[in-house]
Design a protein around this motif. Structure first.
Motif, PDB file in Angstrom:
ATOM      1  N   CYS A 282       0.672  -1.337   0.000  1.00 27.83           N
ATOM      2  CA  CYS A 282      -0.030  -0.028  -0.004  1.00 27.83           C
ATOM      3  C   CYS A 282       0.806   1.276  -0.175  1.00 27.83           C
ATOM      4  N   THR A 283       2.204   1.172  -0.316  1.00 26.15           N
ATOM      5  CA  THR A 283       2.980   2.332  -0.340  1.00 26.15           C
ATOM      6  C   THR A 283       2.512   3.389  -1.189  1.00 26.15           C
ATOM      7  N   GLN A 331       2.928  -3.782  11.535  1.00 22.11           N
ATOM      8  CA  GLN A 331       1.849  -4.944  10.679  1.00 22.11           C
ATOM      9  C   GLN A 331       1.009  -5.244  11.790  1.00 22.11           C
ATOM     10  N   ALA A 332       1.176  -5.690  13.041  1.00 21.63           N
ATOM     11  CA  ALA A 332       0.166  -6.307  13.995  1.00 21.63           C
ATOM     12  C   ALA A 332      -0.873  -5.095  14.194  1.00 21.63           C
ATOM     13  N   ALA A 333      -0.331  -3.875  14.413  1.00 19.60           N
ATOM     14  CA  ALA A 333      -1.168  -2.999  14.882  1.00 19.60           C
ATOM     15  C   ALA A 333      -2.329  -2.679  13.702  1.00 19.60           C
ATOM     16  N   ALA A 334      -1.428  -2.470  12.522  1.00 17.15           N
ATOM     17  CA  ALA A 334      -2.317  -2.649  11.315  1.00 17.15           C
ATOM     18  C   ALA A 334      -3.520  -3.375  11.266  1.00 17.15           C
ATOM     19  N   GLU A 335      -3.179  -4.627  11.376  1.00 14.95           N
ATOM     20  CA  GLU A 335      -4.095  -5.471  11.237  1.00 14.95           C
ATOM     21  C   GLU A 335      -5.335  -5.478  12.254  1.00 14.95           C
ATOM     22  N   ASP A 336      -4.819  -5.145  13.394  1.00 14.08           N
ATOM     23  CA  ASP A 336      -5.976  -4.628  14.463  1.00 14.08           C
ATOM     24  C   ASP A 336      -7.063  -3.602  13.763  1.00 14.08           C
ATOM     25  N   LEU A 337      -6.339  -2.838  13.332  1.00 15.39           N
ATOM     26  CA  LEU A 337      -7.082  -1.448  12.619  1.00 15.39           C
ATOM     27  C   LEU A 337      -7.822  -2.022  11.618  1.00 15.39           C
ATOM     28  N   LEU A 338      -7.459  -2.787  10.549  1.00 19.22           N
ATOM     29  CA  LEU A 338      -8.249  -3.667   9.658  1.00 19.22           C
ATOM     30  C   LEU A 338      -9.482  -4.290   9.966  1.00 19.22           C
ATOM     31  N   LYS A 339      -9.134  -5.252  11.112  1.00 19.91           N
ATOM     32  CA  LYS A 339     -10.208  -5.683  11.643  1.00 19.91           C
ATOM     33  C   LYS A 339     -11.186  -4.984  12.309  1.00 19.91           C
ATOM     34  N   LEU A 349      -0.490   4.011   8.965  1.00 21.60           N
ATOM     35  CA  LEU A 349       0.414   3.641   9.792  1.00 21.60           C
ATOM     36  C   LEU A 349       1.699   2.767   9.143  1.00 21.60           C
ATOM     37  N   LEU A 350       1.317   2.017   8.139  1.00 19.36           N
ATOM     38  CA  LEU A 350       2.633   1.320   7.456  1.00 19.36           C
ATOM     39  C   LEU A 350       3.255   2.030   6.620  1.00 19.36           C
ATOM     40  N   ASN A 351       2.564   3.344   6.018  1.00 20.10           N
ATOM     41  CA  ASN A 351       3.302   4.150   5.250  1.00 20.10           C
ATOM     42  C   ASN A 351       4.319   5.020   6.058  1.00 20.10           C
ATOM     43  N   ASP A 352       3.756   5.469   7.306  1.00 20.11           N
ATOM     44  CA  ASP A 352       4.523   6.185   8.055  1.00 20.11           C
ATOM     45  C   ASP A 352       5.639   5.457   8.791  1.00 20.11           C
ATOM     46  N   ARG A 353       5.500   4.041   8.995  1.00 19.05           N
ATOM     47  CA  ARG A 353       6.601   3.402   9.568  1.00 19.05           C
ATOM     48  C   ARG A 353       7.583   3.104   8.763  1.00 19.05           C
ATOM     49  N   ALA A 354       7.068   2.636   7.310  1.00 17.51           N
ATOM     50  CA  ALA A 354       7.942   2.437   6.362  1.00 17.51           C
ATOM     51  C   ALA A 354       8.766   3.673   5.971  1.00 17.51           C
ATOM     52  N   ARG A 355       8.378   4.934   6.151  1.00 21.45           N
ATOM     53  CA  ARG A 355       8.995   5.990   5.504  1.00 21.45           C
ATOM     54  C   ARG A 355       9.882   6.412   6.587  1.00 21.45           C
TER      55      ARG A 355
END
Length: 368
Positions: A282-283, A331-339, A349-355
Motif C-alpha cells: 500500500c506504499t 503490521q500487527a497494529a495495522a491488522e487490528d485496525l483492519l479488523k 500507519l504502515l506508510n509512516d513506519r516504512a518511511r
C-alpha cells in the motif's frame, strides 16, 4: 582442484529464486524470494501509477533506451499475487527477432492485470502464443505465487511446462526442471552445473533455518541472499551472492489482508552493500533518494571499493533487525485496525513506519 566457470556472458544475466509456503513460515504468510544477477546498475523500487486497478510494488531498474523504461523483475500486487522471473537455459527455440515483450514487461503486465497465479500463467501463455515473448537465445523460468498456490513455468518461444506447488518450498536458478524442457536446452555443462551450485546453496540455507528453528522467516531469506561463502570442496567459484548480483527482494504475501499487509523487503543494489528496507504493497510514495538512483549509486560505490563479499557493517545488521521488529509490530497494529474496519488508518500507519525506516537507512548510507 579444477575450477569451472560458465563465462562472463552466461553469469551476467541469471538469478536464484525460491518459494516458501505457509506450512514452513507458520505465520499466515508466504514468501517469494529472488536474487537478481544482471548487468543493470540503475536499481530502483517501482510501483503502479496512481489510480491503477491493482496497486503493485516491484524492484527492478530504469532503462532509458526503452519506450517504457521500467524493468520490473520481481514484485507483488494488492490481490495477493507475487511474481518473479529467472533466465532459462540457452535454447534451440529462440524467441522471434521481431518480438518486443521482454520478461520484465511480462512481470509488469501480470502484476497489473492478474489477481491469481493461475491467471498469470494464462497471461504468460497468451503472450507466448502471440509470438510476442522476447528473450533472445535463452528461455525463461517464471515464478508466480498467490495466497493458495504457486506455479513455476519453464518456457521457450515454442513450448512451456508448468509445475504447481502448494506446500514446502521450491528453488530455481537457471536450469529447467519441469517435464518436456530438456529437449529444448543447448547450454554448456559448466553453466548447468553453476546453476546446480546456486540451487544447492539456497536449499542448504533453507534447510538450516528449518532445522534450527522449525520455520523460515524473512530474515532467513535475506541471510541466504547475502551468502558469499564458497562451498567446501566445490570446484565452482560462483556463490549465491556474487559479483553479478545487483539486487534482491523477499516478497511476503499476507493471507488475511493482502492489499495492505503484504510487503516487499528490498535490497536496492548489491545485497551486501545496501540496507534492507520494507515496502508495503500500500506504499503511496517512495523517498526521492530511492528512485533517483542515489541509493543504488551509494551501494555500487561501496561495491567498487570493498568487493561483492565485503563484511556487512554491524551497525547495518543491528539497524535491520530493529527495523524489521518495528515494522512487524506496525503490521500487527495495522491488522487490528483492519479488523476494526479502519483501512485508511492501517495504510497510513504502515506508510509512516516504512518511511521512517527508509529515512534512517538513507542516513546510514550517507544520503541524508
Amino acid at each position: 582442484m579444477k575450477t569451472y566457470s560458465a563465462g562472463h556472458d552466461d553469469l551476467s544475466h541469471e538469478c536464484t529464486s525460491w518459494m516458501v509456503f505457509g506450512d514452513l513460515t507458520k505465520n499466515g504468510t508466504l514468501l517469494l524470494h529472488k536474487n537478481r544477477d544482471a548487468g543493470a546498475r540503475a536499481i530502483t523500487p517501482l510501483k503502479s501509477p496512481p489510480g491503477a486497478p491493482r496497486q503493485w510494488i516491484g524492484l527492478g531498474d530504469i532503462d532509458p533506451k526503452k519506450t517504457d523504461p521500467e524493468n520490473v523483475c520481481m514484485g507483488l500486487n494488492a490481490s495477493g499475487l507475487a511474481a518473479a522471473v529467472n533466465s532459462g537455459e540457452k535454447t534451440t527455440e529462440p524467441s522471434d527477432p521481431d518480438a518486443k515483450t521482454e520478461t520484465p514487461d511480462i512481470i509488469k503486465l501480470c502484476l497489473a492485470r492478474c489477481d491469481t497465479a493461475a491467471q498469470a500463467v494464462e497471461k504468460l501463455e497468451e503472450i507466448r502464443r502471440a509470438r510476442c515473448y522476447a528473450h533472445g537465445d535463452k528461455g525463461s523460468i517464471f515464478l508466480f505465487m498467490d495466497l493458495a498456490e504457486g506455479f513455476i513455468v519453464d518456457m521457450t518461444a515454442d513450448r512451456r511446462s508448468v509445475a504447481r506447488y502448494d506446500h514446502d518450498y521450491a528453488v530455481r536458478a537457471n536450469i529447467w526442471h519441469n517435464p518436456g524442457m530438456a529437449a529444448a536446452a543447448c547450454g554448456t555443462a559448466a553453466s548447468w552445473l553453476e546453476s546446480c551450485n546456486r540451487e544447492y546453496m539456497a536449499i542448504r540455507g533453507l534447510n538450516r533455518a528449518l532445522r534450527a528453528n522449525g520455520e523460515i522467516t524473512v530474515a532467513d531469506a535475506v541471510a541466504i541472499a547475502r551468502d558469499t561463502v564458497l562451498l567446501e570442496d566445490s570446484p565452482f567459484p560462483r556463490t549465491l551472492c556474487y559479483k553479478t548480483t545487483n539486487s534482491a527482494s523477499t516478497l511476503e504475501l499476507n493471507i488475511a489482508f493482502p492489499d495492505v499487509l503484504s510487503t516487499g523487503y528490498f535490497l536496492i543494489g548489491p545485497p551486501r552493500q545496501t540496507i534492507l528496507v520494507p515496502v508495503p504493497v500500500c506504499t503511496e510514495a517512495y523517498l526521492p533518494e530511492m528512485t533517483d538512483l542515489r541509493w543504488s549509486s551509494a551501494a555500487w560505490n561501496l561495491f567498487e571499493a570493498n568487493g561483492f563479499g565485503a563484511e556487512i557493517p554491524r551497525t547495518w545488521l543491528t539497524f535491520e533487525a530493529d527495523a524489521l521488529a518495528g515494522y512487524k509490530a506496525a503490521q500487527a497494529a495495522a491488522e487490528d485496525l483492519l479488523k476494526a474496519g479502519k483501512r485508511a488508518d492501517a495504510v497510513k500507519l504502515l506508510n509512516d513506519r516504512a518511511r521512517t525506516i527508509w529515512q534512517a537507512a538513507a542516513r546510514l548510507l550517507d544520503l541524508a
